[in-house]
Design a protein around this motif. Structure first.
Motif, PDB file in Angstrom:
ATOM      1  N   GLY A  73      31.478 -16.853  51.419  1.00  0.00           N
ATOM      2  CA  GLY A  73      30.533 -15.643  51.976  1.00  0.00           C
ATOM      3  C   GLY A  73      29.475 -16.286  52.804  1.00  0.00           C
ATOM      4  N   ILE A  74      28.825 -15.328  53.574  1.00  0.00           N
ATOM      5  CA  ILE A  74      27.541 -16.157  54.446  1.00  0.00           C
ATOM      6  C   ILE A  74      26.690 -14.810  54.324  1.00  0.00           C
ATOM      7  N   LEU A  75      25.375 -14.898  54.008  1.00  0.00           N
ATOM      8  CA  LEU A  75      24.703 -14.050  53.725  1.00  0.00           C
ATOM      9  C   LEU A  75      23.752 -13.684  55.028  1.00  0.00           C
ATOM     10  N   GLY A  76      23.342 -12.453  55.621  1.00  0.00           N
ATOM     11  CA  GLY A  76      22.658 -12.352  56.645  1.00  0.00           C
ATOM     12  C   GLY A  76      23.079 -12.563  58.202  1.00  0.00           C
ATOM     13  N   ILE A  77      24.347 -11.998  58.306  1.00  0.00           N
ATOM     14  CA  ILE A  77      25.200 -12.293  59.584  1.00  0.00           C
ATOM     15  C   ILE A  77      25.344 -10.967  60.255  1.00  0.00           C
ATOM     16  N   PHE A  78      25.563 -11.011  61.737  1.00  0.00           N
ATOM     17  CA  PHE A  78      25.790  -9.777  62.508  1.00  0.00           C
ATOM     18  C   PHE A  78      27.310  -9.590  62.278  1.00  0.00           C
ATOM     19  N   HIS A  79      27.824  -8.267  62.314  1.00  0.00           N
ATOM     20  CA  HIS A  79      29.309  -7.799  62.495  1.00  0.00           C
ATOM     21  C   HIS A  79      29.511  -7.769  63.962  1.00  0.00           C
ATOM     22  N   THR A  80      30.223  -8.672  64.654  1.00  0.00           N
ATOM     23  CA  THR A  80      30.612  -8.704  65.935  1.00  0.00           C
ATOM     24  C   THR A  80      32.178  -8.568  66.020  1.00  0.00           C
ATOM     25  N   PRO A  81      32.795  -8.060  67.133  1.00  0.00           N
ATOM     26  CA  PRO A  81      34.172  -8.193  67.076  1.00  0.00           C
ATOM     27  C   PRO A  81      34.863  -9.706  67.140  1.00  0.00           C
ATOM     28  N   GLU A  82      34.308 -10.545  67.640  1.00  0.00           N
ATOM     29  CA  GLU A  82      34.819 -11.949  67.675  1.00  0.00           C
ATOM     30  C   GLU A  82      34.836 -12.445  66.247  1.00  0.00           C
ATOM     31  N   ARG A  83      34.099 -12.015  65.234  1.00  0.00           N
ATOM     32  CA  ARG A  83      33.895 -12.692  64.135  1.00  0.00           C
ATOM     33  C   ARG A  83      34.845 -11.628  63.105  1.00  0.00           C
ATOM     34  N   GLU A  84      35.446 -10.790  63.254  1.00  0.00           N
ATOM     35  CA  GLU A  84      36.553  -9.933  62.684  1.00  0.00           C
ATOM     36  C   GLU A  84      37.663 -10.788  62.351  1.00  0.00           C
ATOM     37  N   ALA A  85      38.051 -11.609  63.194  1.00  0.00           N
ATOM     38  CA  ALA A  85      39.159 -12.582  62.813  1.00  0.00           C
ATOM     39  C   ALA A  85      39.110 -13.363  61.719  1.00  0.00           C
ATOM     40  N   SER A  86      37.965 -13.826  61.647  1.00  0.00           N
ATOM     41  CA  SER A  86      37.672 -14.683  60.298  1.00  0.00           C
ATOM     42  C   SER A  86      36.945 -14.205  59.236  1.00  0.00           C
ATOM     43  N   MET A  87      36.328 -13.087  59.288  1.00  0.00           N
ATOM     44  CA  MET A  87      35.509 -12.449  58.348  1.00  0.00           C
ATOM     45  C   MET A  87      35.846 -11.213  58.130  1.00  0.00           C
ATOM     46  N   LEU A  88      35.462 -10.594  56.666  1.00  0.00           N
ATOM     47  CA  LEU A  88      35.362  -9.409  56.348  1.00  0.00           C
ATOM     48  C   LEU A  88      33.980  -8.761  56.456  1.00  0.00           C
ATOM     49  N   PHE A  89      33.797  -7.774  56.521  1.00  0.00           N
ATOM     50  CA  PHE A  89      32.374  -7.081  56.301  1.00  0.00           C
ATOM     51  C   PHE A  89      32.489  -5.742  55.791  1.00  0.00           C
ATOM     52  N   PRO A  90      31.675  -5.791  54.703  1.00  0.00           N
ATOM     53  CA  PRO A  90      31.562  -4.673  53.845  1.00  0.00           C
ATOM     54  C   PRO A  90      30.985  -3.549  54.650  1.00  0.00           C
ATOM     55  N   GLY A  91      31.528  -2.334  54.389  1.00  0.00           N
ATOM     56  CA  GLY A  91      31.203  -1.266  54.943  1.00  0.00           C
ATOM     57  C   GLY A  91      29.877  -0.792  55.044  1.00  0.00           C
ATOM     58  N   GLU A  92      28.808  -1.195  54.161  1.00  0.00           N
ATOM     59  CA  GLU A  92      27.544  -1.076  54.333  1.00  0.00           C
ATOM     60  C   GLU A  92      26.681  -2.421  54.570  1.00  0.00           C
ATOM     61  N   PRO A  93      25.738  -2.229  55.393  1.00  0.00           N
ATOM     62  CA  PRO A  93      24.733  -3.415  55.608  1.00  0.00           C
ATOM     63  C   PRO A  93      23.812  -3.695  54.654  1.00  0.00           C
ATOM     64  N   LEU A  94      23.276  -4.645  54.468  1.00  0.00           N
ATOM     65  CA  LEU A  94      22.287  -4.977  53.559  1.00  0.00           C
ATOM     66  C   LEU A  94      20.727  -4.390  54.187  1.00  0.00           C
ATOM     67  N   SER A  95      20.795  -4.633  55.489  1.00  0.00           N
ATOM     68  CA  SER A  95      19.278  -4.280  55.953  1.00  0.00           C
ATOM     69  C   SER A  95      19.533  -4.360  57.609  1.00  0.00           C
ATOM     70  N   GLN A  96      18.379  -3.784  58.136  1.00  0.00           N
ATOM     71  CA  GLN A  96      18.275  -3.829  59.668  1.00  0.00           C
ATOM     72  C   GLN A  96      17.385  -4.654  60.119  1.00  0.00           C
ATOM     73  N   ILE A  97      17.354  -5.290  61.151  1.00  0.00           N
ATOM     74  CA  ILE A  97      16.489  -5.994  61.748  1.00  0.00           C
ATOM     75  C   ILE A  97      16.135  -5.703  63.134  1.00  0.00           C
ATOM     76  N   ASP A  98      14.857  -5.868  63.621  1.00  0.00           N
ATOM     77  CA  ASP A  98      14.437  -5.706  65.077  1.00  0.00           C
ATOM     78  C   ASP A  98      13.963  -7.034  65.767  1.00  0.00           C
ATOM     79  N   PHE A  99      14.669  -7.619  66.662  1.00  0.00           N
ATOM     80  CA  PHE A  99      14.036  -8.605  67.203  1.00  0.00           C
ATOM     81  C   PHE A  99      13.187  -8.445  68.221  1.00  0.00           C
ATOM     82  N   VAL A 100      11.853  -8.973  68.334  1.00  0.00           N
ATOM     83  CA  VAL A 100      10.975  -9.023  69.160  1.00  0.00           C
ATOM     84  C   VAL A 100      10.283 -10.039  69.477  1.00  0.00           C
ATOM     85  N   LEU A 101       9.461 -10.117  70.871  1.00  0.00           N
ATOM     86  CA  LEU A 101       8.833 -11.125  71.251  1.00  0.00           C
ATOM     87  C   LEU A 101       7.262 -11.254  70.749  1.00  0.00           C
ATOM     88  N   PHE A 102       7.132 -12.485  69.845  1.00  0.00           N
ATOM     89  CA  PHE A 102       5.681 -12.736  69.377  1.00  0.00           C
ATOM     90  C   PHE A 102       4.874 -13.534  70.528  1.00  0.00           C
TER      91      PHE A 102
END
Length: 263
Positions: free
Chosen positions: A84-113
């Motif tokens: 497993g890998i912790l802290g990853i985005f669920h993208t269509p491209e990754r579904e071929a090699s990864m399973l994603f539980p139906g509940e996310p761990l957290s949500q992030i907001d990318f901003v510019l500092f």
């Protein structure tokens, strides 16, 4: 070979994989990314790390953790060296090699500092023309326009803290990071009075525990999602989240992570 025999063999193979997965610790990799997962005095801490540990303990799953640079995390999962890998985005491209539980761990907001001593107004991507933006190697900033824009240049650093150090030294003009993570790291490094972030969100993304597909983890993914939803309704989760939403100045005594976490 008759269809029935092929189905039977497939079922037995899946059962063997599941038993094998249960007979040894679940190997999870991630990159240090405070406050989601990081080390303090040699001990793993973090919002998503502690949440995952609690949920997996309730599921009676033993875990082995390893922090690696993000690209090596992805490679370890691809090569079967991690489950497993912790802290990853669920993208269509990754579904071929990864399973994603139906509940996310957290949500992030990318901003510019930006450095308060060297501000760069930002509302649209065109405002970044000719600038140098500090990024993290291997990160998937889930905004195609930002990711592929040729208006500005990107420069990676060995750690998130190093990116902010480059920002105050004017080696980069802006740094992209998660809002919560960025301010947590700034509190750790004592730079919170020198750096601020623009309010515009570049991308908003849920973070998941990704599990290697075709390795007998299908049932675990479902059980993990159910237990995670249950835990999120408890006061213990609210307290955990509040602790990592409000970093305090004493955390600066802890060593900043020497490595950079997806995504």
């Amino acid at each position: 070979m008759p269809l029935f025999h092929r189905q039977l063999i497939a079922a037995l193979l899946f059962a063997c994989l599941s038993l094998a997965a249960q007979g040894q610790p679940l190997r999870i990799v991630s990159e240090a990314w405070p406050p989601y997962i990081h080390t303090e005095n040699g001990v793993l801490r973090g919002l998503d790390y502690e949440t995952t540990q609690i949920v997996l303990q309730r599921l009676d799953v033993e875990v082995e953790w390893q922090l690696l640079p993000w690209r090596r995390c992805l490679m370890a999962l691809e090569q079967g060296q991690a489950d497993g890998i912790l802290g990853i985005f669920h993208t269509p491209e990754r579904e071929a090699s990864m399973l994603f539980p139906g509940e996310p761990l957290s949500q992030i907001d990318f901003v510019l500092f930006y450095a308060k001593a060297n501000p760069h107004p930002f509302q649209h991507l065109t405002d970044l023309r000719g600038l140098k933006v500090g990024v993290s190697a291997g990160y998937w900033y889930n905004n195609r326009d930002f990711r592929e824009s040729t208006l500005f240049t990107r420069e990676s650093a060995p750690s998130h803290a190093a990116n902010f150090g480059k920002l105050v030294r004017k080696r980069v003009d802006l740094v992209i990071n998660d809002r919560r993570s960025g301010h947590f790291i700034l509190a750790q490094t004592g730079l919170e009075e020198q750096i601020q972030h623009h309010p515009q969100v570049i991308s908003r993304n849920p973070l998941y525990l990704g599990l290697r597909r075709n390795a007998g983890h299908d049932e675990l993914a479902q059980r993990f999602a159910s237990e995670l939803r249950r835990f999120k309704q408890e006061p213990a989760y609210a307290a955990l989240k509040a602790r990592y939403n409000s970093p305090d100045r004493p955390r600066r005594a802890a060593q900043p992570p020497s490595k950079t976490a997806n995504h």
